[in-house]
Design an enzyme around this catalytic site. Structure first.
Site, PDB file in Angstrom:
ATOM      1  N   ARG A 117       0.827  -1.210   0.000  1.00 23.82           N
ATOM      2  CA  ARG A 117       0.000   0.000   0.000  1.00 23.82           C
ATOM      3  C   ARG A 117       0.855   1.252   0.000  1.00 23.82           C
ATOM      4  NH1 ARG A 117      -4.580  -0.613   3.742  1.00 23.82           N
ATOM      5  NH2 ARG A 117      -5.339  -1.449   1.780  1.00 23.82           N
ATOM      6  N   TYR A 118       1.821   1.293   0.925  1.00 21.62           N
ATOM      7  CA  TYR A 118       2.743   2.423   0.987  1.00 21.62           C
ATOM      8  C   TYR A 118       3.919   2.071   0.082  1.00 21.62           C
ATOM      9  CZ  TYR A 118       0.166   3.116   5.367  1.00 21.62           C
ATOM     10  OH  TYR A 118      -0.817   3.276   6.312  1.00 21.62           O
ATOM     11  N   ARG A 150       7.018   0.206   2.072  1.00 21.32           N
ATOM     12  CA  ARG A 150       6.892  -0.891   3.032  1.00 21.32           C
ATOM     13  C   ARG A 150       5.685  -1.765   2.711  1.00 21.32           C
ATOM     14  NH1 ARG A 150       5.253   3.892   4.884  1.00 21.32           N
ATOM     15  NH2 ARG A 150       3.745   4.117   6.548  1.00 21.32           N
ATOM     16  N   CYS A 153      -3.871 -18.069  14.459  1.00 22.99           N
ATOM     17  CA  CYS A 153      -3.508 -17.291  15.649  1.00 22.99           C
ATOM     18  C   CYS A 153      -3.589 -18.214  16.862  1.00 22.99           C
ATOM     19  CB  CYS A 153      -4.470 -16.131  15.865  1.00 22.99           C
ATOM     20  SG  CYS A 153      -4.588 -15.038  14.449  1.00 22.99           S
ATOM     21  N   CYS A 192      -9.172 -13.035  18.283  1.00 23.61           N
ATOM     22  CA  CYS A 192      -9.784 -11.845  18.865  1.00 23.61           C
ATOM     23  C   CYS A 192     -11.113 -11.625  18.175  1.00 23.61           C
ATOM     24  CB  CYS A 192      -8.902 -10.624  18.641  1.00 23.61           C
ATOM     25  SG  CYS A 192      -7.180 -10.889  19.102  1.00 23.61           S
ATOM     26  N   CYS A 198     -11.195  -8.797  15.456  1.00 23.14           N
ATOM     27  CA  CYS A 198     -10.080  -8.766  14.510  1.00 23.14           C
ATOM     28  C   CYS A 198     -10.429  -8.092  13.183  1.00 23.14           C
ATOM     29  CB  CYS A 198      -9.611 -10.191  14.231  1.00 23.14           C
ATOM     30  SG  CYS A 198      -8.258 -10.238  13.037  1.00 23.14           S
ATOM     31  N   ARG A 247      -8.950  -8.737  10.440  1.00 24.01           N
ATOM     32  CA  ARG A 247      -8.920  -9.754   9.380  1.00 24.01           C
ATOM     33  C   ARG A 247      -9.839 -10.929   9.731  1.00 24.01           C
ATOM     34  NH1 ARG A 247      -3.061  -8.623   9.437  1.00 24.01           N
ATOM     35  NH2 ARG A 247      -3.038  -6.588   8.421  1.00 24.01           N
ATOM     36  N   ASP A 268     -11.743  -0.712  13.173  1.00 22.66           N
ATOM     37  CA  ASP A 268     -12.080  -0.678  11.749  1.00 22.66           C
ATOM     38  C   ASP A 268     -13.540  -1.092  11.551  1.00 22.66           C
ATOM     39  OD1 ASP A 268      -9.507   0.086  10.943  1.00 22.66           O
ATOM     40  OD2 ASP A 268      -8.793  -1.988  11.019  1.00 22.66           O
ATOM     41  N   ASP A 272      -7.498   3.952  10.491  1.00 19.52           N
ATOM     42  CA  ASP A 272      -7.044   3.320   9.252  1.00 19.52           C
ATOM     43  C   ASP A 272      -8.168   3.587   8.242  1.00 19.52           C
ATOM     44  OD1 ASP A 272      -5.456   1.889   7.500  1.00 19.52           O
ATOM     45  OD2 ASP A 272      -5.035   0.289   8.943  1.00 19.52           O
ATOM     46  N   LYS A 319      -3.056   4.418   7.305  1.00 19.60           N
ATOM     47  CA  LYS A 319      -3.196   4.843   8.698  1.00 19.60           C
ATOM     48  C   LYS A 319      -3.033   6.361   8.811  1.00 19.60           C
ATOM     49  CE  LYS A 319      -1.367   0.520  10.523  1.00 19.60           C
ATOM     50  NZ  LYS A 319      -0.966  -0.160   9.276  1.00 19.60           N
TER      51      LYS A 319
END
Ligand SMILES: *Cc1c(COP(=O)(O)O)cnc(C)c1O
Ligand code: SF4
Length: 372
Positions: free
Chosen positions: A101-102, A105, A114, A118, A121, A123, A281, A318, A325
């Site tokens: 995206r950037y 990076r 995981c 969570c 989450c 994702r 999000d 975000d 972000k």
């Protein structure tokens, strides 16, 4: 032939082997409630460690440790505007498992597994559902990074990268550091919070061979900073691995200034540097965790200037649609002209400062005493 000796499982492996994935382990629900939760867990996987379960004090939704890990029927009762992938991560994927995206990076999803799922989450659409990417798919990611010299920073994410074995991780990290323009590798992991025993000396020694290596962990509540979690973070730091923390602002968990300040203090005591607080999000199945942005700003106001400067993370939205972000902060600027800025301190007092850089006349206008 001598009989095969089975090596005893390490404590962290035991935590995974004894992990809880059946909603019927939650006591005191009716048959109808169990069935509803089973349906939720089918859509959004349920898994947690005995260690993280043991942090629950009240077995109901009033407990911040309970709501972060236990499925809830409200996950199916969202506002209609929510999306599976509000950050458009999948649209920015030039190869599978990599979001670019950037310009400089990339976010490298090395696994979808995981040690605890969570409930909030970002994702949620994919964690716990997809297999670990096979080596040839990871090799395609190395190849893409090799062909893009503008990429200097690789963020290993998931899922949780520390659910991989030390060997698999080392294979990924060493391949990445063989690419000359990769200057920096970092990892996002929840493991120090949910299965701290995974942070073994062997793991730390391996990671320490690949400097620079930065690790960001994920704590949301002061009660998560147990002696075990502090030891895990301390062990990483002792091996020369800087540890940061990304926290999600969550309703019923940390949405008040006092809890958030306590969390930041506990992190600093554990030698962890608070990095970001995320506004939740707009992810389908997580609406019940979302707070107002006003609440987030109020928390930032209560931190900035009221506690250790480097204990204050940035508050991040975000941007939906892949904007990335964006830090937001309560404004400290009361007025700004070419001549002067009026700023507000943590106590609400206002102060003036000459806005221009060094300029003898302006400075003398503001500080006439300099003329005498
Ligand atoms: C968060 C994120 C990064 C890293 O962002 P930093 O602000 O540098 O920590 C990189 N790529 C994507 C897609 C991200 O979501
Ligand atoms: S550990 Fe990270 S990726 Fe896994 S469920 Fe939690 S927030 Fe999502």
């Amino acid at each position: 032939m001598p009989p095969k000796v089975r090596r005893p499982r390490a404590e962290w492996q035991e935590q995974l082997a004894q992990g809880v994935r059946d909603v019927r382990a939650i006591p005191g629900l009716t048959e109808e409630q169990y069935e509803r939760l089973e349906a939720v867990a089918k859509e959004y996987p349920f898994f947690t460690t005995p260690y993280y379960l043991s942090l629950i004090e009240e077995m109901d939704a009033s407990d911040p440790m309970y709501i972060q890990q236990m499925p809830d029927a409200v996950e199916f009762e969202d506002s209609s505007f929510l999306e599976d992938d509000p950050l458009d991560e999948e649209d920015d994927m030039p190869v599978r498992h990599l979001t670019h995206r950037y310009p400089d990076r990339v976010l490298f999803v090395v696994t979808h597994t995981c040690a605890m799922y969570c409930r909030f989450c970002t994702r949620k659409r994919k964690v716990g559902k997809n297999p670990v990417p096979p080596p040839h798919e990871l090799e395609a990611v190395f190849e893409y990074i090799r062909e893009h010299p503008e990429i200097r920073d690789v963020l290993l994410s998931g899922g949780d990268p520390l659910t991989l074995t030390d060997n698999a991780l080392e294979w990924i990290i060493s391949n990445l550091y063989e690419i000359p323009h990769v200057e920096l590798i970092r990892m996002g992991t929840k493991i120090p919070c949910v299965n701290p025993a995974r942070i073994t000396n062997e793991l730390c020694e391996m990671l320490a061979r690949y400097q620079p290596f930065y690790l960001n962990t994920h704590f949301n509540h002061p009660r998560e900073l147990t002696p075990e979690a502090r030891e895990a973070c301390g062990r990483l730091v002792d091996h020369g691995i800087p540890v940061g923390c990304q926290t999600v602002l969550l309703r019923g968990v940390n949405d008040d200034p006092e809890t958030m300040k306590q969390l930041m203090h506990e992190l600093l005591k554990a030698r962890v540097k608070p990095y970001y607080i995320y506004q939740a999000d707009l992810v389908k199945g997580t609406d019940h965790f979302r707070t107002s942005v006003q609440k987030g700003l109020e928390i930032m106001e209560a931190l900035q200037g009221h506690t250790t400067g480097f204990g204050v993370p940035q508050y991040i939205i975000d941007a939906p649609g892949g904007g990335g972000k964006i830090p937001v902060s309560p404004s400290r600027i009361v007025d700004l002209t070419d001549e002067k800025i009026v700023v507000r301190n943590y106590e609400g007092n206002e102060y003036e400062y000459p806005a221009a850089g060094y300029d003898a006349e302006t400075v003398q206008d503001y500080f006439p005493a300099f003329n005498e």
